[in-house]
Design a protein around this motif. Structure first.
Motif, PDB file in Angstrom:
ATOM      1  N   PRO A  33       0.623  -1.293  -0.028  1.00  0.00           N
ATOM      2  CA  PRO A  33      -0.106  -0.084   0.131  1.00  0.00           C
ATOM      3  C   PRO A  33       0.647   1.316  -0.052  1.00  0.00           C
ATOM      4  O   PRO A  33       0.638   2.132  -0.788  1.00  0.00           O
ATOM      5  CB  PRO A  33      -0.929  -0.160   1.171  1.00  0.00           C
ATOM      6  N   TYR A  34       1.895   1.465   0.892  1.00  0.00           N
ATOM      7  CA  TYR A  34       2.740   2.556   1.015  1.00  0.00           C
ATOM      8  C   TYR A  34       3.809   2.329   2.109  1.00  0.00           C
ATOM      9  O   TYR A  34       3.538   1.216   2.807  1.00  0.00           O
ATOM     10  CB  TYR A  34       1.637   3.956   1.560  1.00  0.00           C
ATOM     11  N   GLY A  35       4.641   3.143   1.971  1.00  0.00           N
ATOM     12  CA  GLY A  35       5.823   2.901   3.133  1.00  0.00           C
ATOM     13  C   GLY A  35       5.547   3.505   4.180  1.00  0.00           C
ATOM     14  O   GLY A  35       4.576   4.429   4.376  1.00  0.00           O
ATOM     15  N   LYS A  36       6.310   3.192   5.310  1.00  0.00           N
ATOM     16  CA  LYS A  36       6.062   3.704   6.593  1.00  0.00           C
ATOM     17  C   LYS A  36       7.550   3.818   7.119  1.00  0.00           C
ATOM     18  O   LYS A  36       8.437   3.178   6.736  1.00  0.00           O
ATOM     19  CB  LYS A  36       5.238   2.757   7.558  1.00  0.00           C
ATOM     20  N   GLY A  37       7.677   4.710   8.312  1.00  0.00           N
ATOM     21  CA  GLY A  37       8.864   4.650   8.816  1.00  0.00           C
ATOM     22  C   GLY A  37       9.757   5.850   8.338  1.00  0.00           C
ATOM     23  O   GLY A  37       9.346   6.862   7.639  1.00  0.00           O
ATOM     24  N   SER A  38      10.834   5.959   9.013  1.00  0.00           N
ATOM     25  CA  SER A  38      12.015   7.145   8.687  1.00  0.00           C
ATOM     26  C   SER A  38      12.223   7.209   7.138  1.00  0.00           C
ATOM     27  O   SER A  38      12.294   6.295   6.352  1.00  0.00           O
ATOM     28  CB  SER A  38      13.345   6.625   9.545  1.00  0.00           C
ATOM     29  N   THR A  39      12.810   8.538   6.986  1.00  0.00           N
ATOM     30  CA  THR A  39      13.319   8.702   5.736  1.00  0.00           C
ATOM     31  C   THR A  39      14.631   8.070   5.197  1.00  0.00           C
ATOM     32  O   THR A  39      14.982   7.857   4.214  1.00  0.00           O
ATOM     33  CB  THR A  39      13.685  10.196   5.693  1.00  0.00           C
ATOM     34  N   VAL A  66      17.836   2.760   2.287  1.00  0.00           N
ATOM     35  CA  VAL A  66      17.904   1.180   2.431  1.00  0.00           C
ATOM     36  C   VAL A  66      17.308   0.665   1.007  1.00  0.00           C
ATOM     37  O   VAL A  66      18.056  -0.457   0.469  1.00  0.00           O
ATOM     38  CB  VAL A  66      17.190   0.787   3.464  1.00  0.00           C
ATOM     39  N   ILE A  67      16.470   1.276   0.610  1.00  0.00           N
ATOM     40  CA  ILE A  67      16.256   0.808  -0.955  1.00  0.00           C
ATOM     41  C   ILE A  67      17.500   1.086  -1.758  1.00  0.00           C
ATOM     42  O   ILE A  67      17.732  -0.030  -2.709  1.00  0.00           O
ATOM     43  CB  ILE A  67      15.047   1.621  -1.391  1.00  0.00           C
ATOM     44  N   TYR A  68      18.140   1.888  -1.577  1.00  0.00           N
ATOM     45  CA  TYR A  68      19.493   2.424  -2.367  1.00  0.00           C
ATOM     46  C   TYR A  68      20.237   1.227  -2.164  1.00  0.00           C
ATOM     47  O   TYR A  68      21.048   0.948  -3.050  1.00  0.00           O
ATOM     48  CB  TYR A  68      19.976   3.726  -2.402  1.00  0.00           C
ATOM     49  N   ALA A  69      20.606   1.089  -0.773  1.00  0.00           N
ATOM     50  CA  ALA A  69      21.631  -0.146  -0.603  1.00  0.00           C
ATOM     51  C   ALA A  69      20.954  -1.300  -1.025  1.00  0.00           C
ATOM     52  O   ALA A  69      21.842  -2.229  -1.509  1.00  0.00           O
ATOM     53  CB  ALA A  69      21.632  -0.219   1.051  1.00  0.00           C
ATOM     54  N   LEU A  70      19.883  -1.618  -1.109  1.00  0.00           N
ATOM     55  CA  LEU A  70      19.473  -2.972  -1.702  1.00  0.00           C
ATOM     56  C   LEU A  70      19.829  -3.052  -3.156  1.00  0.00           C
ATOM     57  O   LEU A  70      20.419  -4.322  -3.511  1.00  0.00           O
ATOM     58  CB  LEU A  70      17.840  -2.992  -1.494  1.00  0.00           C
ATOM     59  N   ALA A  71      19.809  -2.101  -3.802  1.00  0.00           N
ATOM     60  CA  ALA A  71      19.854  -2.026  -5.250  1.00  0.00           C
ATOM     61  C   ALA A  71      21.644  -2.097  -5.395  1.00  0.00           C
ATOM     62  O   ALA A  71      22.190  -2.834  -6.254  1.00  0.00           O
ATOM     63  CB  ALA A  71      19.772  -0.691  -5.924  1.00  0.00           C
ATOM     64  N   ILE A  75       9.210   8.590   0.906  1.00  0.00           N
ATOM     65  CA  ILE A  75      10.205   7.837   1.233  1.00  0.00           C
ATOM     66  C   ILE A  75      10.222   6.760   0.185  1.00  0.00           C
ATOM     67  O   ILE A  75      11.700   6.521  -0.064  1.00  0.00           O
ATOM     68  CB  ILE A  75       9.913   6.996   2.865  1.00  0.00           C
ATOM     69  N   ILE A  76       9.337   6.028  -0.283  1.00  0.00           N
ATOM     70  CA  ILE A  76       9.484   5.108  -1.195  1.00  0.00           C
ATOM     71  C   ILE A  76       9.811   5.438  -2.404  1.00  0.00           C
ATOM     72  O   ILE A  76      10.686   5.218  -3.390  1.00  0.00           O
ATOM     73  CB  ILE A  76       8.296   4.113  -1.112  1.00  0.00           C
ATOM     74  N   ALA A  77       9.159   6.759  -3.198  1.00  0.00           N
ATOM     75  CA  ALA A  77       9.619   7.314  -4.224  1.00  0.00           C
ATOM     76  C   ALA A  77      10.988   7.819  -4.324  1.00  0.00           C
ATOM     77  O   ALA A  77      11.680   7.336  -5.371  1.00  0.00           O
ATOM     78  CB  ALA A  77       8.470   8.468  -4.345  1.00  0.00           C
ATOM     79  N   VAL A  78      11.315   8.420  -3.158  1.00  0.00           N
ATOM     80  CA  VAL A  78      12.862   9.013  -3.599  1.00  0.00           C
ATOM     81  C   VAL A  78      13.684   7.823  -3.477  1.00  0.00           C
ATOM     82  O   VAL A  78      14.737   7.643  -4.411  1.00  0.00           O
ATOM     83  CB  VAL A  78      13.258   9.715  -2.260  1.00  0.00           C
TER      84      VAL A  78
END
Length: 134
Positions: free
Chosen positions: A57-63, A68-73, A90-93
């Motif tokens: 649905p959407y992200g939650k939590g800290s910016t 973390v998404i970048y680190a996954l990549a 948060i998720i879009a960025v």
């Protein structure tokens, strides 16, 4: 089947559709080294997001979740694409800086999407294409 939503992050991603009914916090919710959902009690706990089309649905939590998404990549463990009911910053960025295609605002509920099927997300047009064989 093709569903038209809103384009958030450019590119195209294809993979097995992994659907969560619950929001995801990438900071302390997903291990950036393995891509495994580690948030206790989360519906996807123990599942890997790596190489899959992740719908939630959407992200939650800290910016910090964006990083973390970048680190996954950077670790080769990122989702092939992301679908949200409603994208938030948060998720879009995170998707944009990581180069992960992302869309939102589909005309169907995420729970109606065919989990486990192979789908393609087009972050340029905002389209989700589900294989006919699913």
């Amino acid at each position: 089947m093709i569903l038209k939503g809103r384009a958030i992050s450019k590119g195209s991603g294809r993979g097995e559709l992994l659907v969560s009914p619950a929001p995801i916090s990438f900071l302390s919710g997903v291990d950036p080294e393995t891509g495994i959902v580690i948030e206790k009690g989360h519906p996807l706990e123990g599942e890997s997001v790596a190489g899959r089309v992740l719908a939630f649905p959407y992200g939650k939590g800290s910016t910090v979740g964006s990083y973390v998404i970048y680190a996954l990549a950077q670790n080769g463990r990122a989702p092939a694409a992301i679908i949200n009911t409603e994208a938030e910053a948060i998720i879009a960025v995170g998707a944009i800086i990581a180069g992960i295609p992302m869309i939102d605002s589909l005309p169907a509920d995420l729970s109606d999407l065919p989990g486990g099927s192979i789908v393609t997300v087009d972050g340029d047009t905002g389209e989700l294409a589900c294989d006919d064989a699913t």
